[in-house]
Design an enzyme around this catalytic site. Sequence first.
Site, PDB file in Angstrom:
ATOM      1  N   LYS A 107       0.818  -1.207   0.000  1.00  0.00           N
ATOM      2  CA  LYS A 107       0.000   0.000   0.000  1.00  0.00           C
ATOM      3  C   LYS A 107       0.860   1.268   0.000  1.00  0.00           C
ATOM      4  CE  LYS A 107      -4.219  -1.910   2.006  1.00  0.00           C
ATOM      5  NZ  LYS A 107      -3.847  -3.298   2.363  1.00  0.00           N
TER       6      LYS A 107
HETATM    7  C1  LIG Z   1      -4.520  -4.415   1.694  1.00  0.00           C
HETATM    8  C2  LIG Z   1      -3.781  -5.709   1.657  1.00  0.00           C
HETATM    9  C3  LIG Z   1      -4.170  -6.782   0.810  1.00  0.00           C
HETATM   10  C4  LIG Z   1      -5.413  -6.713  -0.054  1.00  0.00           C
HETATM   11  O1  LIG Z   1      -5.287  -5.823  -1.128  1.00  0.00           O
HETATM   12  P1  LIG Z   1      -6.581  -5.327  -1.902  1.00  0.00           P
HETATM   13  O2  LIG Z   1      -6.117  -4.298  -2.859  1.00  0.00           O
HETATM   14  O3  LIG Z   1      -7.505  -4.755  -0.851  1.00  0.00           O
HETATM   15  O4  LIG Z   1      -7.186  -6.520  -2.558  1.00  0.00           O
HETATM   16  C5  LIG Z   1      -3.382  -7.915   0.763  1.00  0.00           C
HETATM   17  N1  LIG Z   1      -2.277  -8.040   1.543  1.00  0.00           N
HETATM   18  C6  LIG Z   1      -1.880  -7.052   2.373  1.00  0.00           C
HETATM   19  C7  LIG Z   1      -0.678  -7.261   3.201  1.00  0.00           C
HETATM   20  C8  LIG Z   1      -2.612  -5.858   2.457  1.00  0.00           C
HETATM   21  O5  LIG Z   1      -2.197  -4.891   3.298  1.00  0.00           O
END
Ligand SMILES: *Cc1c(COP(=O)(O)O)cnc(C)c1O
Length: 434
Positions: A107
């Site tokens: 993210k």
């Molecule tokens: C947010 C997150 C996900 C999921 O990603 P999406 O875009 O919501 O499908 C998977 N793994 C981790 C570690 C995350 O922080």
Amino acid sequence: MKYYSTNRATPVVDLEEAVVKGLAADRGLFMPETIRPLPKEFFDTIDRLSFHEIACRVAEAFFGEDIPKEDLDRIVCDTLAFDCPVAEVEDRIYSLELFHGPTLAFKDVGARFMARLLRYFIGKRGAGRTVNVLVATSGDTGSAVANGFLGVDGIHVYVLYPKGKVSPIQECQFTTLGRNVTAVEVDGVFDDCQRLVKSAFMDSELCEKMTLTSANSINVARFLPQAFYYFNAYARMKALGKASELVISVPSGNFGNITAGLFAHRMGLPVKRFIAANNSNDIFYNYLFTGTYSPKASVQTIANAMDVGDPSNFARILDLYDNSHERISSLISGFAYPDSRIRLTMHDCYAATGYLLDPHGACGYQALKDGLQPGETGIFLETAHPAKFKETVEAAVEAPVAIPDRLAAFMNGEKKSVAMSADFSDFKDFLMRQ
Ligand SMILES: *Cc1c(COP(=O)(O)O)cnc(C)c1O
């Protein structure tokens, strides 16, 4: 570029409005009016380009009409202050490591890009009101957004998190920052935090006093930049001579990450197919089999960033493929794993290869083990560093997990947060006083 709403019940908007608003007025998600394919020559020579060069080309296709090239290139360069490398785990299975950013999760890419894009728009407008970003978090989103926006002029971030319900490692990643980041510790659960944020956006008195925006994965500025590393993964695999029948497996919760991959595919990225890997929250998995989308209350798992019972970005996937279940299910397949299987996968992968998976990446890896066909090469997205889930991973692999320096550095900082009840009037009073 204009952006329309997936609900198509509101006029199109420009990029700035799509980014500042986040969600369309009709509660739909913004989509770019055109998705421009990149030329064949780009893909023919992509293995000779650096991650930065690739990302700048992709960013230009999305945002080139709205932002001058030199400004956009600088935003991309500032965003990608770290690499997203590909590592071989075993024969035909590769990990795209997305955990080399400041908070050790994928993210970081979207959050940093969004912060810089917002700063660019604020700068263009000239000195004006501070933009206040409100974000509710169950752990991972808050740290990526807080660190992505840290020190960015003209923006203040409020991270709302449930008291006692995020891990100490996660908590220190947004409570020790200070500067333009305020952590708000809510006496309640995650849903209370989300309710406070939504109520704030709907409160006309507040919205008159201050500019409010959100920074979750429905925002186009957060999810589109995630396409960068899909192109980079392809480039690095092509350099290895392994790019002919690529399958990309994405651990999915709100489906923003995989949707960025589907955008890359629409732009011509030669990926054969995708896999959406889920934990017990198997709504999309069921949709693939039945053609019916039935959202449910989320269930808690050890891959908690994927505990989503009604994935927001599903609306974008439907829109991309004209609601065709046939088109969606021929390009994307699905797997869903209970915690017991995720633990076993972390254990078995470490025992067989020495590679440490986090609980989310483990779902992506296992889906390749279960779904890869002869002749195909698989890449799974390793979405977080295993040390972020230290206790869970150590128990599963029966070995110690070292904490990287930049994670340890957060833990030495002084925790500062504002205590808040779960009552909106208290939160509103607090914001009105700022
Ligand atoms: C947010 C997150 C996900 C999921 O990603 P999406 O875009 O919501 O499908 C998977 N793994 C981790 C570690 C995350 O922080």
